[in-house]
Write a protein that holds these residues in place. Sequence first.
Motif, PDB file in Angstrom:
ATOM      1  N   SER A 141     -10.161  -4.637   3.639  1.00 44.37           N
ATOM      2  CA  SER A 141      -9.431  -3.584   2.926  1.00 44.37           C
ATOM      3  C   SER A 141      -8.340  -2.958   3.776  1.00 44.37           C
ATOM      4  N   TRP A 142      -8.382  -3.175   5.082  1.00 43.79           N
ATOM      5  CA  TRP A 142      -7.334  -2.647   5.955  1.00 43.79           C
ATOM      6  C   TRP A 142      -6.067  -3.509   5.926  1.00 43.79           C
ATOM      7  N   PHE A 143      -6.200  -4.738   5.450  1.00 44.72           N
ATOM      8  CA  PHE A 143      -5.032  -5.603   5.395  1.00 44.72           C
ATOM      9  C   PHE A 143      -4.103  -5.148   4.274  1.00 44.72           C
ATOM     10  N   PRO A 144      -2.802  -5.125   4.570  1.00 43.52           N
ATOM     11  CA  PRO A 144      -1.849  -4.731   3.511  1.00 43.52           C
ATOM     12  C   PRO A 144      -1.957  -5.678   2.322  1.00 43.52           C
ATOM     13  N   LEU A 145      -1.904  -5.134   1.161  1.00 43.25           N
ATOM     14  CA  LEU A 145      -1.924  -5.869  -0.107  1.00 43.25           C
ATOM     15  C   LEU A 145      -3.236  -6.609  -0.357  1.00 43.25           C
TER      16      LEU A 145
END
Length: 190
Positions: free
Chosen positions: A70-74
């Motif tokens: 969930s920390w990854f963009p998009l």
Amino acid sequence: MAGLQLLLYPFNSNIVVRTACCSVGTVLPVYATFKAIENKDQVEQQKWLLYWAAYGTFSVAEAFADKILSWFPLYYHVKFAFLVWLQLPSVNGARQLYMSHLRPFLLRHQARLDQIVEYLHREMYKFVSTHQAEFKFAKALFLKVMASVHHMVQDLVHPGQREASGAFRGPARRIQDSQSDDEGQGILPN
């Protein structure tokens, strides 16, 4: 078109995309599954069984990796696209995923998985059998709490309307009670 722009705008709140993921990943498939069952359409039932197998596997993997991913963009945009891909009739993503990855894995480990499932069922049965009294107590407590919540909501929605237990009386009864008190004290109503 505006909805798609809102969904795909990279700087929007994750709330919109997460809601879209829930709707596309769960709500729509539940209804489609219901329709397939009610219409006794075996082709659609097979399609949605494959979807639920793929979705369940994805959900288990995501439960372990969600805090990191969930920390990854998009991330939620990619998840949304994946859930759409699973369902699209033109690509049959759930079937592809099931046939190329999930089915071979499950076939390879079927004997061991059967042992694990049998063991879990046996342990759950023992647990439930051993704790019958606690489950009955929890059920009774839950029902009492739900009845109390129901009464509280009813009292908020329709104040003064509940007279089942005599705990609350409506306005008409209060007026009559106050008139009785006045008469008892020698005060007559006008």
